[in-house]
Motif scaffolding. Structure first.
Motif, PDB file in Angstrom:
ATOM      1  N   SER A 141     -52.805  28.581  57.683  1.00 61.07           N
ATOM      2  CA  SER A 141     -52.255  27.752  56.939  1.00 61.07           C
ATOM      3  C   SER A 141     -50.723  27.961  56.358  1.00 61.07           C
ATOM      4  O   SER A 141     -49.864  27.066  56.274  1.00 61.07           O
ATOM      5  N   ALA A 142     -50.507  29.082  55.946  1.00 60.73           N
ATOM      6  CA  ALA A 142     -49.159  29.554  55.750  1.00 60.73           C
ATOM      7  C   ALA A 142     -48.310  29.461  56.861  1.00 60.73           C
ATOM      8  O   ALA A 142     -46.957  29.103  56.597  1.00 60.73           O
ATOM      9  N   PHE A 143     -48.514  29.529  57.955  1.00 57.71           N
ATOM     10  CA  PHE A 143     -47.725  29.455  59.398  1.00 57.71           C
ATOM     11  C   PHE A 143     -47.185  27.878  59.203  1.00 57.71           C
ATOM     12  O   PHE A 143     -46.119  27.587  59.560  1.00 57.71           O
ATOM     13  N   ASP A 144     -48.216  27.111  59.378  1.00 58.71           N
ATOM     14  CA  ASP A 144     -48.067  25.708  59.168  1.00 58.71           C
ATOM     15  C   ASP A 144     -47.162  25.157  57.930  1.00 58.71           C
ATOM     16  O   ASP A 144     -46.237  24.298  58.355  1.00 58.71           O
ATOM     17  N   LYS A 145     -47.457  25.606  56.984  1.00 57.12           N
ATOM     18  CA  LYS A 145     -46.543  25.190  55.693  1.00 57.12           C
ATOM     19  C   LYS A 145     -45.094  25.623  56.252  1.00 57.12           C
ATOM     20  O   LYS A 145     -44.136  24.940  55.703  1.00 57.12           O
ATOM     21  N   PHE A 146     -44.748  26.862  56.347  1.00 59.74           N
ATOM     22  CA  PHE A 146     -43.513  27.471  56.923  1.00 59.74           C
ATOM     23  C   PHE A 146     -42.794  26.505  57.772  1.00 59.74           C
ATOM     24  O   PHE A 146     -41.688  26.130  57.647  1.00 59.74           O
ATOM     25  N   ARG A 147     -43.533  26.250  58.900  1.00 60.06           N
ATOM     26  CA  ARG A 147     -42.791  25.661  60.169  1.00 60.06           C
ATOM     27  C   ARG A 147     -42.438  24.240  59.705  1.00 60.06           C
ATOM     28  O   ARG A 147     -41.545  23.861  60.316  1.00 60.06           O
ATOM     29  N   ARG A 148     -43.077  23.739  58.940  1.00 62.45           N
ATOM     30  CA  ARG A 148     -43.000  22.296  58.569  1.00 62.45           C
ATOM     31  C   ARG A 148     -41.828  22.023  57.296  1.00 62.45           C
ATOM     32  O   ARG A 148     -41.516  21.211  57.013  1.00 62.45           O
ATOM     33  N   TYR A 149     -41.569  23.195  56.589  1.00 63.56           N
ATOM     34  CA  TYR A 149     -40.765  23.324  55.333  1.00 63.56           C
ATOM     35  C   TYR A 149     -39.237  22.875  55.934  1.00 63.56           C
ATOM     36  O   TYR A 149     -38.823  23.362  56.832  1.00 63.56           O
ATOM     37  N   PRO A 150     -38.767  21.975  55.231  1.00 60.97           N
ATOM     38  CA  PRO A 150     -37.319  21.320  55.680  1.00 60.97           C
ATOM     39  C   PRO A 150     -36.153  22.411  55.441  1.00 60.97           C
ATOM     40  O   PRO A 150     -36.402  23.322  54.617  1.00 60.97           O
ATOM     41  N   GLN A 151     -35.106  22.075  56.014  1.00 65.42           N
ATOM     42  CA  GLN A 151     -34.013  22.838  55.711  1.00 65.42           C
ATOM     43  C   GLN A 151     -33.472  22.852  54.450  1.00 65.42           C
ATOM     44  O   GLN A 151     -33.597  21.830  53.729  1.00 65.42           O
ATOM     45  N   ILE A 152     -32.964  23.775  53.775  1.00 65.00           N
ATOM     46  CA  ILE A 152     -32.765  23.921  52.425  1.00 65.00           C
ATOM     47  C   ILE A 152     -31.257  23.822  52.467  1.00 65.00           C
ATOM     48  O   ILE A 152     -30.546  24.813  53.163  1.00 65.00           O
ATOM     49  N   THR A 153     -30.504  23.017  51.583  1.00 66.45           N
ATOM     50  CA  THR A 153     -29.164  22.695  51.612  1.00 66.45           C
ATOM     51  C   THR A 153     -28.560  22.781  50.100  1.00 66.45           C
ATOM     52  O   THR A 153     -27.193  22.548  49.971  1.00 66.45           O
ATOM     53  N   THR A 154     -29.469  22.760  48.952  1.00 70.42           N
ATOM     54  CA  THR A 154     -28.781  22.636  47.673  1.00 70.42           C
ATOM     55  C   THR A 154     -29.697  23.832  46.958  1.00 70.42           C
ATOM     56  O   THR A 154     -30.570  24.368  47.523  1.00 70.42           O
ATOM     57  N   LEU A 155     -28.981  24.173  45.580  1.00 66.61           N
ATOM     58  CA  LEU A 155     -29.628  24.989  44.716  1.00 66.61           C
ATOM     59  C   LEU A 155     -30.861  24.544  44.087  1.00 66.61           C
ATOM     60  O   LEU A 155     -31.977  25.318  44.088  1.00 66.61           O
ATOM     61  N   ALA A 156     -30.875  23.332  44.068  1.00 61.97           N
ATOM     62  CA  ALA A 156     -32.299  22.790  43.702  1.00 61.97           C
ATOM     63  C   ALA A 156     -33.260  22.772  44.697  1.00 61.97           C
ATOM     64  O   ALA A 156     -34.532  23.157  44.012  1.00 61.97           O
ATOM     65  N   GLU A 157     -33.021  22.383  45.863  1.00 64.48           N
ATOM     66  CA  GLU A 157     -33.958  22.765  46.918  1.00 64.48           C
ATOM     67  C   GLU A 157     -34.366  24.083  47.127  1.00 64.48           C
ATOM     68  O   GLU A 157     -35.504  24.403  47.299  1.00 64.48           O
ATOM     69  N   ASN A 158     -33.416  24.977  46.767  1.00 62.79           N
ATOM     70  CA  ASN A 158     -33.752  26.517  46.785  1.00 62.79           C
ATOM     71  C   ASN A 158     -34.831  26.797  45.794  1.00 62.79           C
ATOM     72  O   ASN A 158     -35.660  27.694  45.962  1.00 62.79           O
ATOM     73  N   ASP A 159     -34.466  26.434  44.540  1.00 64.20           N
ATOM     74  CA  ASP A 159     -35.462  26.553  43.356  1.00 64.20           C
ATOM     75  C   ASP A 159     -36.857  26.004  43.857  1.00 64.20           C
ATOM     76  O   ASP A 159     -37.748  26.711  43.498  1.00 64.20           O
ATOM     77  N   ALA A 160     -36.943  25.030  44.397  1.00 65.06           N
ATOM     78  CA  ALA A 160     -38.300  24.579  44.768  1.00 65.06           C
ATOM     79  C   ALA A 160     -38.769  25.195  45.967  1.00 65.06           C
ATOM     80  O   ALA A 160     -40.066  25.675  46.104  1.00 65.06           O
ATOM     81  N   PHE A 161     -37.884  25.974  46.902  1.00 61.68           N
ATOM     82  CA  PHE A 161     -38.553  26.897  47.665  1.00 61.68           C
ATOM     83  C   PHE A 161     -39.102  28.001  47.335  1.00 61.68           C
ATOM     84  O   PHE A 161     -39.998  28.764  47.628  1.00 61.68           O
TER      85      PHE A 161
END
Length: 425
Positions: free
Chosen positions: A109-129
Motif C-alpha cells: 500500500s505504501a509503495f503504491d501511494k508513494f509512486r503515485r504521489y505528484p511532484q512537489i513544487t510549493t511550500l504548501a504542497e510540501n506541508d501536505a506531503f
C-alpha cells in the motif's frame, strides 16, 4: 523446493481461484507480476551519509526544502520495492505466516501511494506531503512486532543465516526510511519556525551535530533509575545500581540522538535488570561502569556490569542474542514472547524502537488513564535493534560474557559521519 514451486505457481493464479484453493490466506499474499514494482526494484537506492544530511540541511531554504521533499518522494518507493521483492522471495509457508502478510500489505500500500504521489513544487504542497509522511509513519508502527512475530513463527522453515539476513535487511531499510521521512519533517518545521525562533546550531533535522555522549548516558540512567519500583527483579526496596562514567567525558560528535539513546538505554536496562537478578539479597547493588573513549575516527562506549554474564543453556554465543532464529535463541518461540508480540502488534501504540515510547508507558496520563501506565511487554527486540542501530552507519556492537561475574558490551560508532547507510539491496 516443493514449497517454493507452490509459492511461485500460486502468484500467477487469478484472485478468485487463489481464494478458492487457499481460503483464509490474506489477499496481501497474492503476488501478481507487477511491472511497476519490478521497475522500482531494479533501481539502486541513493544512500547518504550523516555528513551529507547535515551539509544539505544546514542552509535550508524553500528551494532546498522542495528538493528534499522530492528526493524523499522518489527514494522511498525504491527502498520499499526492494523489501517487497525480498518478501516475495520467501517460501510460501513464510509469506502466509501471521504477521508477515500484514507487513506485506502495509508495504504494498505504501509503495503504491508513494509512486503515485505528484511532484512537489510549493511550500504548501510540501506541508501536505509532510502530513502524508506522518500518516505513513503512524500506519507502520505495527511493522516491528508483526514482522518479529511472523519470522519467529517461521523460524522452523528458514535456516538461521537466511532468516537473520532477511530480518536485518528489513529492519535496516525500515530505519533508513524513517530517518529520511522524519529528517525532512523536522527540516520543514525548522523552515516554518525560522521567523519565530532561531534554529539551534546543535540540530540539523534529526541529527545533533554536537551530541555529548556523557549527557546521553546520564539521561538514560535517570530514566531507568526513576522507574517505578518493582518493574524489574524481586527486591523492589533496594535502589537501582549507580552508573559510574569515566573516560573522555567531553567528547561530542554528530549523530542521530534517538539512535544513540536507544542503544545506551537498552544496554543499561539489561545491565540494571541482570545486576538486580544476580544480587537478590544485596542491600546495595554493585555499580555499572560506562567508559567513553574517542579516537580520530570512532567513538567507543563500554558498559560493564556485575550481572552474572550471559550464562544460559539456550545461548551458545553472545551474538545469538541478536538472532531472530529459535535455533540460535530458543526464547524466540516461547509462548510468553509470542503472546507479547501479538499484544504489541495489535496495540494502537505499535512499537517504533525508541526510548520515548517506553518511558511514556510508566505513568498514567494527566487524565488518569491508567492504561497508559502499562509498559510494553518484554519481546526481546532491544538487543537486536540496538545492534542494527549501531551498524546502520558502519559501527558495531559486541558483547563479552564473563560467566558467573558480569558482561562487557562494546559499542563503536563512526565519528566523522562519512559512512554510507548500511542498506543491503
Amino acid at each position: 523446493m516443493a514449497q517454493l514451486h507452490h509459492a511461485v505457481a500460486s502468484r500467477a493464479l487469478p484472485a478468485p481461484l487463489q481464494q478458492a484453493l487457499f481460503p483464509g490466506v490474506s489477499s496481501a499474499v497474492h503476488f501478481y507480476q507487477n511491472k511497476q514494482l519490478e521497475a522500482y526494484a531494479a533501481k539502486p537506492a541513493t544512500r547518504l551519509t550523516l555528513r551529507q544530511l547535515v551539509f544539505f540541511g544546514k542552509s535550508m531554504n524553500e528551494d532546498r526544502l522542495i528538493k528534499s521533499a522530492n528526493y524523499v518522494r522518489t527514494e522511498l518507493p525504491i527502498r520499499i520495492a526492494h523489501r517487497l521483492r525480498d518478501m516475495q522471495a520467501l517460501p510460501y509457508a513464510v509469506v502466509t505466516q501471521e504477521g508477515v502478510d500484514t507487513v506485506y500489505e502495509l508495504y504494498r500500500s505504501a509503495f503504491d501511494k508513494f509512486r503515485r504521489y505528484p511532484q512537489i513544487t510549493t511550500l504548501a504542497e510540501n506541508d501536505a506531503f509532510c502530513e502524508f509522511l506522518r500518516r505513513i509513519l503512524t500506519e507502520h508502527k505495527s511493522v516491528i512486532p508483526n514482522l518479529s512475530l511472523g519470522m519467529s513463527l517461521s523460524s522452523p522453515y528458514l535456516q538461521p543465516d537466511r532468516l537473520d539476513s532477511f530480518m536485518r535487511r528489513m529492519l535496516v531499510s525500515r530505519i533508513s526510511r524513517r530517518v529520511l521521512a522524519e529528517h525532512h519533517i523536522v527540516l520543514t518545521q525548522s523552515v516554518r519556525e525560522r521567523d519565530e525562533s532561531s534554529p539551534s546550531r546543535d540540530n540539523v533535522g534529526v541529527i545533533c551535530t554536537h551530541l555529548k555522549v556523557k549527557d546521553c548516558i546520564q539521561k538514560c540512567t535517570r530514566y531507568l533509575q526513576d522507574r517505578p519500583r518493582g518493574m524489574e527483579g524481586s527486591n523492589s526496596k533496594v535502589s537501582w545500581s549507580q552508573v559510574l562514567i569515566d573516560g573522555h567525558l567531553d567528547i561530542k560528535f554528530a549523530y542521530i540522538r534517538e539512535h544513540l539513546e536507544y542503544i545506551i538505554y537498552e544496554l543499561l536496562k539489561n545491565s540494571f535488570r541482570a545486576t538486580r537478578m544476580k544480587h537478590p539479597h544485596a542491600q546495595t547493588l554493585p555499580p555499572i561502569r560506562a567508559t567513553v573513549v574517542a579516537s580520530d575516527v570512532d567513538v567507543c562506549i563500554r558498559i560493564s556490569d556485575q550481572g552474572g554474564g550471559l550464562v544460559s543453556p539456550n545461548i551458545k554465543s553472545p551474538s545469538d542474542l541478536f538472532s531472530f532464529s529459535h535455533l540460535r535463541n530458543a526464547s524466540r518461540l516461547t509462548d510468553a514472547r509470542l503472546g507479547a508480540l501479538r499484544t504489541a502488534s495489535s496495540s494502537d501504540r505499535g512499537l517504533t524502537a525508541t526510548v520515548s515510547e517506553q518511558i511514556r508507558g510508566w505513568y498514567p496520563k494527566p487524565t488518569g488513564d491508567m492504561h497508559a501506565a502499562t509498559p510494553h511487554p518484554r519481546i526481546g527486540i532491544g538487543l537486536p535493534m540496538s545492534n542494527i542501530y549501531a551498524t546502520y552507519f558502519g559501527g558495531s556492537l559486541e558483547m563479552v560474557s564473563m560467566d558467573g561475574y558480569g558482561t562487557d558490551v562494546f559499542v563503536r560508532l563512526p565519528k566523522l559521519g562519512t559512512n554510507l547507510e548500511g542498506i543491503e539491496l
